[in-house]
Design a protein around this motif. Structure first.
Motif, PDB file in Angstrom:
ATOM      1  N   LYS A 183     -36.697 -25.465  19.872  1.00  8.35           N
ATOM      2  CA  LYS A 183     -36.549 -26.346  18.707  1.00  8.35           C
ATOM      3  C   LYS A 183     -36.533 -27.807  19.154  1.00  8.35           C
ATOM      4  O   LYS A 183     -37.155 -28.675  18.526  1.00  8.35           O
ATOM      5  N   ASP A 184     -35.819 -28.096  20.232  1.00 12.08           N
ATOM      6  CA  ASP A 184     -35.787 -29.466  20.771  1.00 12.08           C
ATOM      7  C   ASP A 184     -37.175 -29.889  21.245  1.00 12.08           C
ATOM      8  O   ASP A 184     -37.607 -31.025  21.020  1.00 12.08           O
ATOM      9  N   TYR A 185     -37.856 -28.966  21.903  1.00 15.43           N
ATOM     10  CA  TYR A 185     -39.210 -29.212  22.407  1.00 15.43           C
ATOM     11  C   TYR A 185     -40.153 -29.541  21.243  1.00 15.43           C
ATOM     12  O   TYR A 185     -40.936 -30.504  21.308  1.00 15.43           O
ATOM     13  N   GLU A 186     -40.061 -28.748  20.172  1.00 14.23           N
ATOM     14  CA  GLU A 186     -40.920 -28.973  19.012  1.00 14.23           C
ATOM     15  C   GLU A 186     -40.668 -30.345  18.409  1.00 14.23           C
ATOM     16  O   GLU A 186     -41.620 -31.052  18.017  1.00 14.23           O
ATOM     17  N   LYS A 187     -39.427 -30.751  18.304  1.00 15.76           N
ATOM     18  CA  LYS A 187     -39.097 -32.033  17.679  1.00 15.76           C
ATOM     19  C   LYS A 187     -39.676 -33.191  18.480  1.00 15.76           C
ATOM     20  O   LYS A 187     -40.245 -34.140  17.901  1.00 15.76           O
ATOM     21  N   ILE A 188     -39.550 -33.128  19.797  1.00 11.05           N
ATOM     22  CA  ILE A 188     -40.117 -34.199  20.628  1.00 11.05           C
ATOM     23  C   ILE A 188     -41.639 -34.217  20.487  1.00 11.05           C
ATOM     24  O   ILE A 188     -42.240 -35.292  20.318  1.00 11.05           O
ATOM     25  N   CYS A 189     -42.256 -33.044  20.537  1.00  9.89           N
ATOM     26  CA  CYS A 189     -43.718 -32.957  20.407  1.00  9.89           C
ATOM     27  C   CYS A 189     -44.184 -33.517  19.065  1.00  9.89           C
ATOM     28  O   CYS A 189     -45.200 -34.222  18.993  1.00  9.89           O
ATOM     29  N   GLU A 190     -43.450 -33.204  18.012  1.00 12.90           N
ATOM     30  CA  GLU A 190     -43.842 -33.712  16.693  1.00 12.90           C
ATOM     31  C   GLU A 190     -43.739 -35.227  16.624  1.00 12.90           C
ATOM     32  O   GLU A 190     -44.618 -35.906  16.074  1.00 12.90           O
ATOM     33  N   ASN A 191     -42.685 -35.784  17.198  1.00 11.75           N
ATOM     34  CA  ASN A 191     -42.525 -37.237  17.175  1.00 11.75           C
ATOM     35  C   ASN A 191     -43.600 -37.942  18.004  1.00 11.75           C
ATOM     36  O   ASN A 191     -44.061 -39.026  17.637  1.00 11.75           O
TER      37      ASN A 191
END
Length: 417
Positions: free
Chosen positions: A55-63
């Motif tokens: 979930k943390d990985y996805e958030k950084i990737c999205e930003n």
């Protein structure tokens, strides 16, 4: 003729270039913290801890994708913004370098551990299954870092050069100087002499630029061959088939069917020549409107009206999303100096909305392009509910949505004949 135009509102992405740059500083720091927290430790994580990690990985990737979306759209609307695009890419790469370990380390896990994490990853199961499926094409972490570092000066830089160069080409036509999109639209004119003159202008200018265009094309071909060799693809096509989640057998079958049915195309053009009253159909006659058809001129407002009406009759949900696209600055509609040619719908990120680029030249084909790209936009918007990592769609599925939207419009226009 109505001259109303739509322009992108990029504020939902970032209020300014400065706010984007501030965001990237934050995301680079978050990526470094993510690496420090999880690198070398995935094998020790319990299912819930791994779920939080992804979930943390996805958030950084999205930003990071949000930042690159803003930079790319700035460039697409004005190809003189290449320096800003390149600067953003270099900064984003700093963060991506810190995240590279995650995919590689996950795929290096023991099969039983990997399977357990996948089975308990909830909404991320699909993403992880695809990741595992393509594990054999990954390189070592140092090798992947080298490729990431050199990416800004690799094949994508030549693709950017192509966009910049094409956007600056000018085509003489009857005392006027036209853009590529404007001269292409004349190939749909009712008058054969207009189509012929436009085709000659197009061919002449492209021939004058043949050396640089051929050089760019050959660089892209060489990069494909080198990439296939480095990553161990069995053919030059394999990477594309993997991205599209299809097989060589399926593609070969499709190509064979098309080749076996080429007579249908020949018959179509023979009938078209007969309907147009031409003894011979030239290349510049392929897009000529049929004489029995209604006015082939479609202003932007007229195209918008019939496309929205088409969507409303099919689905209120389609209509509402498309209506928002027109009203909320999702669309950049018309050709202008230094704007990139063609059309696209950029999926952007789930926390914002898609962005759609057109180059409307008041032809019937522009109404169909509008419907096509809005088909992508609607599909992309509806895909947001599965999250950033899962929302990306293979071409085979994406084009189904866009062609379906065109088919709806075609049926609507048939009713008006």
């Amino acid at each position: 003729m109505c001259n109303i135009q739509s322009l992108w509102n990029l504020a939902p992405l970032f209020s300014s270039k400065e706010s984007l740059e501030e965001s990237l500083v934050t995301e680079i720091q978050k990526a470094a913290e993510f690496e420090s927290c999880y690198k070398g430790k995935l094998a020790t994580l319990e299912n819930e801890s791994f779920y939080q990690a992804i979930k943390d990985y996805e958030k950084i990737c999205e930003n990071l994708s949000r930042a690159m979306t803003y930079a790319f759209l700035c460039f697409a609307s004005n190809t003189k913004e290449g320096a800003f695009l390149a600067k953003c890419e270099l900064e984003v790469n700093k963060a991506q370098e810190k995240l590279l370990f995650f995919d590689l380390e996950f795929n290096a896990l023991e099969e039983s551990k990997k399977a357990d994490l996948i089975n308990n990853a909830k909404e991320y199961r699909y993403y992880l299954e695809l990741l595992a499926k393509n594990a054999k094409y990954q390189l070592t972490l140092p090798e992947e870092k080298i490729l990431l570092k050199t990416h800004p000066v690799g094949v994508d830089s030549f693709k950017r050069l192509f966009d910049e160069h094409l956007s600056r080409l000018k085509f003489p036509f009857q005392g006027k100087i036209l853009s590529e999109e404007e001269v292409l639209s004349l190939l749909y004119d009712k008058k054969q002499e207009v189509r012929k003159e436009a085709a000659k202008s197009l061919s002449m200018v492209l021939s004058e630029n043949l050396e640089i265009l051929a050089y760019i094309y050959n660089v892209v071909r060489k990069d494909l061959r080198i990439t296939a060799e480095l990553r161990g693809y069995q053919s030059l096509e394999e990477s594309r088939h993997n991205d599209n989640q299809t097989t060589q057998k399926s593609v070969d079958s499709m190509v064979k069917t098309i080749n076996d049915s080429v007579g249908i195309v020949e018959e179509y053009y023979s009938l078209k020549a007969e309907l147009l009253g031409l003894e011979k159909l030239y290349d510049y006659d392929r897009y000529a409107p049929l004489l029995c058809s209604e006015d082939s001129e479609f202003s932007y407002e007229e195209s918008k009206e019939i496309v929205l009406e088409t969507f409303r009759e099919f689905s209120p949900r389609f209509y509402e999303i498309a209506k928002r696209a027109f009203e909320e600055g999702w669309i950049d509609s018309h050709p202008r100096e230094n704007k990139r040619g063609g059309a696209f719908s950029h999926g952007a990120v789930p926390s914002v909305h898609p962005y759609l680029m057109l180059n409307h030249t008041n032809k019937r084909r522009d109404a169909f392009t509008m419907a096509h790209e809005l088909g992508h936009t609607i599909h992309q918007y509806l895909s947001y509910k599965v999250g950033y990592l899962n929302a990306d769609t293979p071409l085979t599925t994406a084009e189904t949505a866009s062609v379906f939207a065109e088919m709806l419009l075609f049926e609507k226009m048939k009713e008006r004949l």
